[in-house]
Design a protein around this motif. Sequence first.
Motif, PDB file in Angstrom:
ATOM      1  N   ASN A  22       0.830  -1.201   0.000  1.00 22.77           N
ATOM      2  CA  ASN A  22       0.000   0.000   0.000  1.00 22.77           C
ATOM      3  C   ASN A  22       0.873   1.263   0.000  1.00 22.77           C
ATOM      4  N   LYS A  65       2.337   1.749  -3.426  1.00 14.63           N
ATOM      5  CA  LYS A  65       1.333   2.181  -4.402  1.00 14.63           C
ATOM      6  C   LYS A  65       0.973   3.649  -4.245  1.00 14.63           C
ATOM      7  N   TYR A  66       0.839   4.115  -2.998  1.00 12.60           N
ATOM      8  CA  TYR A  66       0.335   5.471  -2.786  1.00 12.60           C
ATOM      9  C   TYR A  66       1.405   6.471  -2.351  1.00 12.60           C
ATOM     10  N   ALA A  67       2.623   5.998  -2.026  1.00 10.43           N
ATOM     11  CA  ALA A  67       3.679   6.921  -1.610  1.00 10.43           C
ATOM     12  C   ALA A  67       4.830   6.934  -2.605  1.00 10.43           C
ATOM     13  N   LYS A  89       3.702   7.503  -6.437  1.00  9.92           N
ATOM     14  CA  LYS A  89       3.021   8.766  -6.727  1.00  9.92           C
ATOM     15  C   LYS A  89       3.985   9.929  -6.937  1.00  9.92           C
ATOM     16  N   GLY A 100       5.546   9.692   1.894  1.00  4.90           N
ATOM     17  CA  GLY A 100       4.828  10.092   0.686  1.00  4.90           C
ATOM     18  C   GLY A 100       3.928  11.286   0.915  1.00  4.90           C
ATOM     19  N   ALA A 160      -2.425  10.870   3.152  1.00  4.68           N
ATOM     20  CA  ALA A 160      -3.777  10.487   2.760  1.00  4.68           C
ATOM     21  C   ALA A 160      -4.761  11.057   3.762  1.00  4.68           C
ATOM     22  N   LEU A 199      -8.035   4.855   6.749  1.00  2.00           N
ATOM     23  CA  LEU A 199      -7.874   5.585   5.499  1.00  2.00           C
ATOM     24  C   LEU A 199      -9.233   5.861   4.883  1.00  2.00           C
ATOM     25  N   ARG A 201      -9.787   6.483   1.612  1.00  4.14           N
ATOM     26  CA  ARG A 201      -9.620   6.425   0.176  1.00  4.14           C
ATOM     27  C   ARG A 201     -10.042   5.057  -0.328  1.00  4.14           C
ATOM     28  N   GLY A 241      -7.559   0.842  -1.543  1.00  2.00           N
ATOM     29  CA  GLY A 241      -6.445   0.412  -0.715  1.00  2.00           C
ATOM     30  C   GLY A 241      -6.257  -1.085  -0.789  1.00  2.00           C
TER      31      GLY A 241
END
Length: 361
Positions: free
Chosen positions: A265, A268-270, A273, A299, A302, A309, A311, A314
């Motif tokens: 995770n 993927k998001y830190a 991006k 990152g 969020a 979270l 979002r 995830g």
Amino acid sequence: MIHGLKLFDDRERQFWVLHTGGWVGFALIYYLGSFLHDMRSIWLFVILLNAYAGWLITIPLRYVFRRLWRLQTWQMVLAALVCSYIVGVIWAVIKNINYWEIYKHGYRPDEWIFYFSNSVNSFSVIVCWSGLYFGIKYYQLLQQEKQNALKASTMAHQAHLKMLRYQLNPHFLFNTLNAISTLVLIKENDTANAMVSRLSDFLRYSLDKDPIKKVPLEQEIQAIEMYLDIEKVRFEDRLTVSWDVAGEARDALVPSLILQPIIENAIKYAIAKTEQGGQISISAKAFGRDLLIEVTDNGPGAEISNGQLQRHGGVGLSNIRERLQSLYGNNFSFVIAHNAPSGVKVSIRIPYQVGQDANQD
């Protein structure tokens, strides 16, 4: 203690032990109650003979009562009382014979064989025997039902855990195969081959480990390092990883592959991006009776509300909470918070266990 428990695991053995012990207890209590009446050995002999007769004639009741379970409750109670009365009368006759022929040396009143002065007492004893039989039988059936329910619950629990664990693998596998496909298209065959090799090692570890069982954190770290080696092929210098694991924490037991979706995770998001990439930090330490694990990234962060979270998309974080709930009940915490100065911090608290502690559970 263990031998005593094994003794009562066999219901057939349990019946004979309780049956014999009950009649021995009856003889002892009867003798002590009439000790002042007569201390001669012939009186003790008559009592033992009566107890043996009771032991013998109640054995057929067991096999009769087994058939009564198919009847309705009132029919079963009525049939049990009738059978107990018949056996009680037979036992009373036997006791009369023993008393008049042995203890009284042949002296007997008129119609002595039908002299039922002790028939009520005999019937009461047989009714007590019957009540104990049905009580123990009902308790055994109740325990068996509880064991069956527990076994069914355990099987469902294990199936649920396996489902949760194996739901995580497709996310990682999909991303990795896409990366390998890209490497092949751009003719990076050596890199693609190395990635396939690392993927094979990681999946072998993943499939070999039972999701029901816990593994030492040291093994979990090795698995995560295999996973990160794969991701480093994709991100190269954009992915930096730091470890801070205390020595006593390495032997602690954790659910297998519990950290992989958290790190996935974060990647993927830190890491993915930002063009410059980022850093993932993993720390673990023992604190009192707990094991504390933290995974942080630097990152963009969020939206977080109430430790969760906010979002969509995830990877596997909700599954982690469910796995922890299944394994530890309420004795855990799983919190997601903002990291300083940027990024996300995931904190896990679970009971500190080593191999011996887990076996005791």
